[in-house]
Each structure stands twice: as structure tokens, then as C-alpha cells.
Motif scaffolding. Sequence first.
Motif, mmCIF file in Angstrom:
data_model
loop_
_atom_site.group_PDB
_atom_site.id
_atom_site.type_symbol
_atom_site.label_atom_id
_atom_site.label_comp_id
_atom_site.label_asym_id
_atom_site.label_seq_id
_atom_site.Cartn_x
_atom_site.Cartn_y
_atom_site.Cartn_z
ATOM 1 N N VAL A 1 27.523 24.548 47.231
ATOM 2 C CA VAL A 1 28.731 24.818 48.009
ATOM 3 C C VAL A 1 29.326 26.168 47.637
ATOM 4 O O VAL A 1 29.476 26.503 46.454
ATOM 5 N N LEU A 2 29.676 26.918 48.676
ATOM 6 C CA LEU A 2 30.372 28.209 48.535
ATOM 7 C C LEU A 2 31.649 28.136 49.352
ATOM 8 O O LEU A 2 31.628 27.730 50.514
ATOM 9 N N VAL A 3 32.781 28.516 48.752
ATOM 10 C CA VAL A 3 34.085 28.444 49.418
ATOM 11 C C VAL A 3 34.631 29.861 49.576
ATOM 12 O O VAL A 3 34.701 30.622 48.599
ATOM 13 N N VAL A 4 35.031 30.179 50.794
ATOM 14 C CA VAL A 4 35.540 31.513 51.124
ATOM 15 C C VAL A 4 36.991 31.388 51.583
ATOM 16 O O VAL A 4 37.313 30.506 52.395
ATOM 17 N N THR A 5 37.835 32.244 51.087
ATOM 18 C CA THR A 5 39.244 32.270 51.509
ATOM 19 C C THR A 5 39.529 33.617 52.182
ATOM 20 O O THR A 5 39.102 34.670 51.698
ATOM 21 N N THR A 6 40.262 33.557 53.293
ATOM 22 C CA THR A 6 40.611 34.793 54.017
ATOM 23 C C THR A 6 41.979 35.331 53.618
ATOM 24 O O THR A 6 42.284 36.496 53.887
ATOM 25 N N GLY A 7 42.794 34.484 53.001
ATOM 26 C CA GLY A 7 44.142 34.901 52.607
ATOM 27 C C GLY A 7 44.307 34.893 51.102
ATOM 28 O O GLY A 7 43.615 35.629 50.381
ATOM 29 N N GLU A 8 45.216 34.052 50.644
ATOM 30 C CA GLU A 8 45.470 33.977 49.204
ATOM 31 C C GLU A 8 44.231 33.528 48.452
ATOM 32 O O GLU A 8 43.492 32.646 48.900
ATOM 33 N N GLN A 9 43.998 34.137 47.313
ATOM 34 C CA GLN A 9 42.816 33.837 46.506
ATOM 35 C C GLN A 9 42.889 32.435 45.930
ATOM 36 O O GLN A 9 43.960 31.926 45.592
ATOM 37 N N HIS A 10 41.747 31.800 45.829
ATOM 38 C CA HIS A 10 41.703 30.462 45.238
ATOM 39 C C HIS A 10 42.055 30.563 43.755
ATOM 40 O O HIS A 10 41.636 31.505 43.068
ATOM 41 N N PRO A 11 42.837 29.602 43.231
ATOM 42 C CA PRO A 11 43.244 29.660 41.819
ATOM 43 C C PRO A 11 42.057 29.758 40.862
ATOM 44 O O PRO A 11 42.144 30.451 39.838
ATOM 45 N N TRP A 12 40.958 29.088 41.169
ATOM 46 C CA TRP A 12 39.788 29.151 40.273
ATOM 47 C C TRP A 12 39.227 30.568 40.235
ATOM 48 O O TRP A 12 38.903 31.085 39.159
ATOM 49 N N ALA A 13 39.127 31.211 41.396
ATOM 50 C CA ALA A 13 38.602 32.577 41.433
ATOM 51 C C ALA A 13 39.517 33.529 40.680
ATOM 52 O O ALA A 13 39.052 34.406 39.930
ATOM 53 N N ALA A 14 40.834 33.358 40.871
ATOM 54 C CA ALA A 14 41.780 34.227 40.170
ATOM 55 C C ALA A 14 41.658 34.053 38.660
ATOM 56 O O ALA A 14 41.730 35.026 37.889
ATOM 57 N N HIS A 15 41.474 32.809 38.213
ATOM 58 C CA HIS A 15 41.350 32.550 36.783
ATOM 59 C C HIS A 15 40.069 33.155 36.222
ATOM 60 O O HIS A 15 40.084 33.790 35.150
ATOM 61 N N GLU A 16 38.942 32.971 36.903
ATOM 62 C CA GLU A 16 37.669 33.468 36.392
ATOM 63 C C GLU A 16 37.600 34.991 36.431
ATOM 64 O O GLU A 16 36.987 35.611 35.550
ATOM 65 N N LEU A 17 38.223 35.594 37.430
ATOM 66 C CA LEU A 17 38.222 37.057 37.505
ATOM 67 C C LEU A 17 39.049 37.684 36.394
ATOM 68 O O LEU A 17 38.874 38.868 36.066
ATOM 69 N N SER A 18 39.944 36.906 35.803
ATOM 70 C CA SER A 18 40.739 37.435 34.702
ATOM 71 C C SER A 18 39.868 37.739 33.475
ATOM 72 O O SER A 18 40.259 38.509 32.597
ATOM 73 N N PHE A 19 38.681 37.148 33.410
ATOM 74 C CA PHE A 19 37.750 37.418 32.311
ATOM 75 C C PHE A 19 36.796 38.562 32.637
ATOM 76 O O PHE A 19 35.920 38.886 31.837
ATOM 77 N N GLY A 20 36.943 39.135 33.810
ATOM 78 C CA GLY A 20 36.097 40.249 34.204
ATOM 79 C C GLY A 20 35.123 39.857 35.305
ATOM 80 O O GLY A 20 34.725 38.693 35.419
ATOM 81 N N GLU A 21 34.769 40.839 36.130
ATOM 82 C CA GLU A 21 33.870 40.564 37.249
ATOM 83 C C GLU A 21 32.461 40.213 36.781
ATOM 84 O O GLU A 21 31.758 39.438 37.448
ATOM 85 N N ALA A 22 32.042 40.752 35.649
ATOM 86 C CA ALA A 22 30.694 40.454 35.167
ATOM 87 C C ALA A 22 30.529 38.962 34.880
ATOM 88 O O ALA A 22 29.553 38.330 35.307
ATOM 89 N N ALA A 23 31.515 38.388 34.163
ATOM 90 C CA ALA A 23 31.448 36.959 33.865
ATOM 91 C C ALA A 23 31.628 36.131 35.133
ATOM 92 O O ALA A 23 31.009 35.066 35.290
#
Length: 210
Positions: free
Chosen positions: A116-138
Motif C-alpha cells: 500500500v502507498l498513500v498519497v496526500t495532495t494537501g496537508e502532509q500525513h503525520p507519519w511522513a512528517a515524523h519520518e522526514l524529521s530524521f532526514g530524507e535518506a532514512a
Amino acid sequence: MPLLPEEPQIHESAQGPRATSASGRTAPTPRPVPGPRPAAHPRPGRPGPLRPTPPVQRAPHDVAAKPGPSPAPRAAAPAPATPQIQLIPASADGALDAAEEAVDLLLESGRAPGDVLVVTTGEQHPWAAHELSFGEAAYWAQHDAGDDVFYLDADAVARAAARPVVVVAVNGGSDAVAAGALPLAHSRAGALLIVCGDPQQINSVLGTGV
């Protein structure tokens, strides 16, 4: 004494059918199998039963040649399947919740999280925002691992790999963002594309009903 050699000759003549066994010792053996008299006729015909054996060898050669061309068309048989499209009516504020419910139903039905892949067109999903806080590589390393549901923004769909199911939450953003995200999401969906949002907005963006 001269009578002795004559007597065995008389016995041999009396045993005419048996004397033939002396001339052809193989004769007594076929007599008991098919019959006493018809066996005497097939003596010259012994090669007869041996002749049907070579045509039996010719038949398998023909049979082996017939399946040869059959596997070739079988290889060209598979045809690409187009993913199904489902529309879940939802407002912009409720599109993300509708997408989460869709993901829960998919997992409960037996779908693997990595499908499963989830795409958001507006506000970022909380999980994506949390994981991106560790850097795009991770963040993208988890995407490449493919062992869990992955959430991303509409502008990153082009970088995502295909998955069996793609869920799009039209939870805001401009029509241009949705217009660009939906076709890309459709191209990434292997079996199913689920779009959660306002049907009128989605139809106006796509130009046709989903």
C-alpha cells in the motif's frame, strides 16, 4: 540290429507335428501359447509381430514434435491488467480519515502493508512528517525496503515505486496538484487505485468520472 534305427524313424514319423520341433525347436513353444495349430502357420510370420514395434517408435517422434510449437504462444499469452479505480466520497477535511479507513480495510482483508502507498495532495500525513524529521535518506530507505505502508506528498509520487494498491487522499491543495497527482498515482497502482475526496472536484480535475 538294423531294425533299431528303423524303429526310431517310425516313431519320428508318427510324431510328425512333434518332429517339427526337432527341425525347429522353437515351434513347440508358440503352440501352447496361441494354440496348437495356428502356431504352426505364424512360424514364418515371426517377423510380423516385430514389425509393429518400429511404427510405435515413429509415433512418439510425431507426438514429441507437436508440443514443441505450443509453448511458444503460451509465453506471449500474459496480458497487462489495468488497475481498478474506486472513489470514496469525502470532503477535503475528511479525505485523510477516509484514506486511513481504506488502508485499515485493505490490511484486514489480507493485503500486506508493503503493498500500500498513500498519497496526500494537501496537508502532509503525520507519519511522513515524523519520518522526514530524521532526514530524507532514512525516509526513502523505508520506501525502498517496501515492508510497510508508505505515505508521501503528491509532489513526490514521481519518485515512488509501483505498488499493488495506491490510495490518494485529496485533502486539499490546488486543482493543479490533484490533476498532476492522480495520473501518476494511477500509473503506480498495480491492481487498485482508491481516491478519497470530493467527487465533483475529482471529476472536474480529471474531466471524466473516476
